[in-house]
Design an enzyme around this catalytic site. Structure first.
Site, PDB file in Angstrom:
ATOM      1  N   GLY C 149      23.859  -8.431  18.979  1.00  0.00           N
ATOM      2  CA  GLY C 149      23.800  -9.014  20.316  1.00  0.00           C
ATOM      3  C   GLY C 149      24.393 -10.405  20.322  1.00  0.00           C
ATOM      4  N   CYS C 150      24.701 -10.887  21.514  1.00  0.00           N
ATOM      5  CA  CYS C 150      25.342 -12.207  21.617  1.00  0.00           C
ATOM      6  C   CYS C 150      24.397 -13.311  21.165  1.00  0.00           C
ATOM      7  CB  CYS C 150      25.838 -12.443  23.045  1.00  0.00           C
ATOM      8  SG  CYS C 150      24.592 -12.191  24.325  1.00  0.00           S
ATOM      9  N   TYR C 151      23.203 -13.373  21.739  1.00  0.00           N
ATOM     10  CA  TYR C 151      22.259 -14.417  21.331  1.00  0.00           C
ATOM     11  C   TYR C 151      21.903 -14.302  19.846  1.00  0.00           C
ATOM     12  CZ  TYR C 151      21.338 -15.571  26.306  1.00  0.00           C
ATOM     13  OH  TYR C 151      21.433 -15.969  27.617  1.00  0.00           O
TER      14      TYR C 151
END
Lengths: 346, 346, 346, 346
Positions: C149-151
């Site tokens: 995921g990005c985070y």
């Protein structure tokens, strides 16, 4: 205390009406109409109104509303107001319609550009086009006011004096308009998503935007002859604001002072139209949140054209603010009541 | 009519003071101080004030000013107010200082963080820290009010109730703050150019921002013991608004209702602090242009921490609005006079 | 030439995959899957690709796709990839799944946070978590890569070295994250309209965002013990970029050089992780359009905490770029092939 | 390997040259000239280049530079290139001048609009106006290329075919242009601060912008007669992008197909000019980061005018990209080398 009802209270123009009327000392909002949010607290739809507005949203029932309020604002898509209004309602309440339904006198033109049949053309003749600076006296006596569109307000006020004074050739008018995104409404569309609008500019509705005939009609009154224009709106990555840049050929050689005098003739005593000083170009940020329209012009001696510019907040003078200005006139209040809003900068 | 003078009237906070005071029925601005623009018309510096303010900018002469006005607002960089103030001036006028000069009681702390020597430390003891919701009674009697910083206002109001009620461990407080760009002022610096700020976010002043000791002092009063915090501000691509997200460990297991009750104990009767409903996160846009601070919290049972959030307009409650709120208290006016500003959305 | 298929090619991450793969000299896109736009020309959905991509959008048929391509990217909501994958498909093609379906090893945790039943948990064990800098060797041998995921990408890379080296207390980690709006996807929702996001900042998913367990799992591997964190994402008015600001207590007194050495130990030879110079705070604009993650830190001796910061482009290193980096590893290509994208400023 | 030197490497156009040339396989940058930052590491001025560019900034010494490189790009304010160039230098290196010094053939016109004396008018005749799509063959043989201005590039390419084909009346051309803020440069001015530009739009340089005579000269070549235009640029709150909306009266009744054929005649084989499909309006976001110009048009049968639209990235096709395109032509490289940049969306 004037009792007001709003149909379409949860669109951006409706929300601005609530903001302005909340600060108006002579008005009380009695009806927050919003078909999409019936029974939901208004402040849950617009959290900025938390602890300011306690009411819930209600249906768009104009009959019921007419019995309870003194004035109805319809901030809804075209066709709705026209389909709800009737003689009995008009006998009970005043109506300020923010949609296009009663702005255009020629019903065929309306139907051609809006692609709908007008359900109640019989009320078009009596409807007053609510551009207060031009039609003040008629507004005062009106039961039904057609609140002007955002682009037409800014365009007409910027061009009107020069056309009326015969300084420009009506056949050469081109209006290049730029608008913030709130003008596109609060509907959930991909085109209006943050990532699609941000860092982007585009023209839209080129040569066929619906505000074209409305502007043409108003300019025709000023010119005393039919006027055709080019009107091109653009979507700008900002929330609020309309800027118009208009071009026209001068009929004769004129000085700065002569053109300035034409603007001053019509606006020197107008509170909400500010003719800027020489060489100062209007900026939308200077009128944000207020009911002002800032206008100015520049003569180009090389091309013998004049460039006319106007800036305003599309949700205030272009919608809710002008609607309240009309209401003030209709009820004999001070025209600027509730509208002494100082522009917010930055 | 209270006569007001502003020193530093052409910064963003000064401009906001003008906007707010222009709409204040009991105040008249008599002096637009701005060393950079002496003799220039104020409305040429801020064109939004065209036809609203006709005055010219004047020098920062506090002696002269003290003879002509009832209250002086100093919206200037640190050091200036402290260098101008003296007993004679304070005997003639009330002062609301928007700089940091009189906010910190321990002069050594001030001098260490601000890297300047305090020229008039003798006035620090009498200066009242103008966080109205906490120090209301003292403000009413003050001659000299130290108007709180933007981050300290939002941080303190968001955390105060839980610390005062002993619900959180003072040694665990972390404040992650986000601010719009007007907080950086109107100075022409490359870092604040549109293209540098837009489409960008960064932290700055990490572990050494000057608002840290101010927040710590206020939280220490609430905790009844010295408090050290981590405070990290971030620059956000927007004009206005501060959001703080604060973290602390809970001292014991608590329910939503218990924490809510702590907030309500302090803010239920406060007009300008809105404790939002459960699970609604504050957003800066909901308070834009107004004097509100929206606060809320979320308990994380997994980590036994509470997340506290606060949003406000940095130029209003974080600067000019709170300054006017303080002035109202100092002059015995209604505390919200001139501050009944409805947030503007969008 | 590697033949690639994309399922979900018209979301923002899918669009970024197309942008990057179009410039990748060893890859040819054979399938632009998009259930919403079947038979529509891809370049009509994303006009930036006019005259660059001529293909039409196709259905999400993974069976058919597996026969035609060498690698499938699934840039779709959670649940879709897991519901389509099977042993036969995996025997034919490699899959890089940009959704969360195979990121979390404990299926119960996945199901609890994502509120759906995992249809094919049997493939979870073999799926490799594609954080290239940490799991490079495993990725090289994988058939199925769970693209982070990005985070989690930005958070893990920013914190990993200090946790792995035992410098920080795992129980004290707080991650305050800020993301541009493209992270919210291209779905038409009121919350993501321009006027709702612009000039606004808010936290969301407070104490319950789905990336929390993913980050915790990765940090647990680094710490060698279970880690619980606070993770708070915020929506920032910009298109691209993620900034994380993380806080943790230091286990002992450390110097700048010691902490710097810990970062250098893991990243000195990593092309896509840039450890910035002392006191330089990461900014999202400096990595926009590129596959870089910029990290840095600041020790606060007063509170004995360290502040860790990381910035990246959420659509590149946080999605499509990392997916291509994984593909390069899986196919034995140079890891940076097609990813030598210079950040665009401004 | 072509060795390149940049004078003015730390402005926005200079920075974009560095970004593009860094990805150009046949070019090596040997000189990062920047008088303001001499001896400072380039990557400290533009942190996006950290670990990509290791060099330091150097003085603007064109003599020294001419001995070390094959091509010099001057991305400096008007007057500088003209004051440094001489026959000896031109005998050693090729020059692409991004300033206005050699764009206008009539030196009196240059001096009138730019208010400076041209120091080396003797080189004006040999300088080639580097609008590659129009002057390709001349550029190939040039020693000195005058890289076109941003507005003139977009304006000329959008209007050229219709003028050349005699479809529009040259005396009726009005160009309304909109530009992102990077066009204003990186100088620290209040007018370009974030808070002044954001949420704002304004016209500037009305009837006297310096790009006017440059556009007029190019359009005159196309028309075969002197052309006077109105040109009004506007500042838009975005980093990059220029959109022009141009108006002209049609000389006769024409169909969509006829006008489309005129555009196709000139651009069907041009890689960097994309004539969009019917009724698709150009958007700046669709070309961001790339060397494309997107053009289209709309006939208004009511007013007998045509509206011509063009969108491009002002820093790429409007400056650095076109400069590299010119360099490629001058050195016999593939014209699109290093310029196969896919537009970034969103």
């Amino acid at each position: 205390m004037i009792k007001a009802g709003i149909i379409g209270a949860t669109g951006y123009a409706g929300g601005e009406l609530v903001r302005i009327l909340t600060g108006h000392k002579d008005v009380e909002i009695k009806w927050y109409g919003s078909r999409s949010y019936i029974d939901k607290k208004y402040a849950e739809v617009y959290q900025n109104m938390f602890q300011i507005v306690d009411d819930k949203c209600m249906d768009d029932n104009m009959e019921a509303l007419a019995d309870q309020v003194d004035v109805i604002f319809t901030a809804t898509p075209q066709g709705l107001c026209a389909s709800l209004v009737n003689e009995e309602i008009l006998s009970k309440v005043k109506i300020v319609d923010l949609s296009a339904d009663f702005r255009i006198k020629d019903v065929a033109t309306y139907e051609e550009w809006y692609k709908i049949q007008h359900p109640t053309p019989q009320f078009i003749p009596e409807a007053v086009y609510g551009l207060c600076e031009i039609n003040r006296e008629a507004v005062k006596k009106a039961r039904l006011v057609a609140n002007p569109g955002c682009y037409p307000t800014c365009s007409t006020l910027s061009i009107y004096p020069l056309l009326k004074e015969g300084l420009i050739d009506p056949g050469t008018i081109i209006i290049d308009a730029k608008s913030g995104t709130s003008g596109a409404g609060r509907g959930a569309k991909v085109d209006n998503l943050y990532c699609e609008v941000n860092e982007n500019i585009k023209a839209y509705g080129v040569a066929n935007h619906r505000h074209t005939p409305e502007i043409e009609e108003q300019l025709s009154y000023a010119a005393g002859e039919p006027v055709l224009i080019n009107f091109t709106p653009h979507l700008v990555p900002m929330n609020r604001g309309i800027l118009i840049t208009a071009y026209a050929s001068l009929k004769k050689e004129v000085s700065y002072e002569e053109v300035k005098a034409a603007y001053d003739k019509y606006y020197a005593n107008e509170k909400f139209v500010r003719v800027l000083e020489k060489d100062v170009c209007p900026q939308t940020k200077w009128v944000e949140g207020s009911n002002y329209v800032d206008v100015n012009f520049k003569i180009d001696p090389r091309t013998k054209r004049v460039i006319m510019m106007g800036a305003m907040d599309n949700l205030v003078k272009g919608a809710a603010g002008q609607a309240v200005q009309n209401m003030n006139l209709m009820f004999g209040l001070k025209e600027s009541e509730g509208l002494e809003l100082v522009p917010m900068f930055p």
